[in-house]
Design an enzyme around this catalytic site. Sequence first.
Site, PDB file in Angstrom:
ATOM      1  N   ARG A 227     -17.465 -47.700  19.320  1.00 19.30           N
ATOM      2  CA  ARG A 227     -16.205 -48.260  18.827  1.00 19.30           C
ATOM      3  C   ARG A 227     -16.464 -49.675  18.296  1.00 19.30           C
ATOM      4  O   ARG A 227     -17.259 -50.426  18.884  1.00 19.30           O
ATOM      5  CB  ARG A 227     -15.182 -48.330  19.963  1.00 19.30           C
ATOM      6  CG  ARG A 227     -14.584 -46.971  20.340  1.00 19.30           C
ATOM      7  CD  ARG A 227     -13.666 -46.444  19.258  1.00 19.30           C
ATOM      8  NE  ARG A 227     -12.936 -45.266  19.671  1.00 19.30           N
ATOM      9  CZ  ARG A 227     -13.185 -44.030  19.225  1.00 19.30           C
ATOM     10  NH1 ARG A 227     -14.171 -43.807  18.379  1.00 19.30           N
ATOM     11  NH2 ARG A 227     -12.457 -43.015  19.621  1.00 19.30           N
ATOM     12  N   HIS A 275     -16.065 -44.237   9.650  1.00 17.68           N
ATOM     13  CA  HIS A 275     -15.669 -43.540  10.884  1.00 17.68           C
ATOM     14  C   HIS A 275     -15.599 -42.019  10.666  1.00 17.68           C
ATOM     15  O   HIS A 275     -14.559 -41.390  10.920  1.00 17.68           O
ATOM     16  CB  HIS A 275     -14.333 -44.087  11.415  1.00 17.68           C
ATOM     17  CG  HIS A 275     -14.125 -43.829  12.882  1.00 17.68           C
ATOM     18  ND1 HIS A 275     -13.563 -44.733  13.739  1.00 17.68           N
ATOM     19  CD2 HIS A 275     -14.420 -42.749  13.647  1.00 17.68           C
ATOM     20  CE1 HIS A 275     -13.498 -44.221  14.960  1.00 17.68           C
ATOM     21  NE2 HIS A 275     -14.024 -43.006  14.929  1.00 17.68           N
TER      22      HIS A 275
HETATM   23  C1  GLV Z   1     -13.318 -40.354  16.884  1.00 23.84           C
HETATM   24  O1  GLV Z   1     -13.793 -41.442  16.932  1.00 23.84           O
HETATM   25  C2  GLV Z   1     -12.812 -39.659  18.035  1.00 23.84           C
HETATM   26  O2  GLV Z   1     -12.540 -40.310  19.077  1.00 23.84           O
HETATM   27  O3  GLV Z   1     -12.692 -38.440  17.966  1.00 23.84           O
END
Ligand code: GLV
Length: 312
Positions: A227, A275
Amino acid sequence: MTSKPIFLYKSDPVRGRLWAEVFHRQAPHIDFRIWPDIGDAERVRYLAAWVPPPDLAHQFPNLELLFSSGAGVDQFDFSVLPPALPVVRMVEPGIVQGMVEYVTHAVLDLHRDMPRYRRQQREQCWQPLQVRTAAERRVGVLGLGSLGTAVLQQLRSLGFDCAGWSRTPHEIEGVPCHAGPEGLPAFLARTEILICLLPLTEATQGLLNASLFAQLPPGASLVQVGRGPQLVEADLLAALASGQLAEACLDVTDPEPLPAGHPFWTHPHIRLTPHIASMTQPLSAAEVVLDNLLRHATGAPLLGLVDRQRGY
Ligand code: GLV
């Protein structure tokens, strides 16, 4: 009037329709609905959401289970969730496979010096570098949950010299696993390609900082798939500038997206992806959620149940 329990889905509606197909086929006794079509709020017993609506307890007084539609739960504000409501993380084969693919790609890219060859190409420079074998490349994974474990198994099968680290002791066949703060220095000292797959908690916020980078062998690389807030940006830039780190591959940032003009966008030793390392796959996810509903109905332990104290 139906009295079927409602499963409410509050996340990407396109993917929600795929969940709906699985539910209609396999669980016709459940009324599957996609937000904002909530139906009779009193009948909502299960909710899958990336971000739950506010005031859950009042809006859905009979809610029994909350599922995160992703692997992480750091986007949930636990202080406003009903204290006894079980919260379940997404642990499903599709999300695991996606992460294995992304990290394997990133590690092979770094291992075979591809960032350098891309820079050389831009400079029209034809310069072969020594090729090291995978067995000579020491790769380490921070975080040994279902994602970290699957990633290590794949990297090991490719012949990399692998190790893992996690907060509490874990065992993975053929992979030395280190644990706790006391196990971190030895793990870092041997790790040339560091992969972060830790959940975001108070303990992991800012963990990827100058002191951690200094414990890696000079010229190590980072693959950040945890993260964004785990990384201290200024410390990464300094480590890349000094050569302590050679390359960084970042799939998560803080904030997302990064603001225009942020130094990461154009840094020659940083590779950014938006992401996308892994995403919940609707068909396999719905199967796993249905299995968890069955477990819930029969009192069996839920897969991916979040420990609120621990934060994941
Ligand atoms: C993506 O980062 C998730 O938590 O699925």
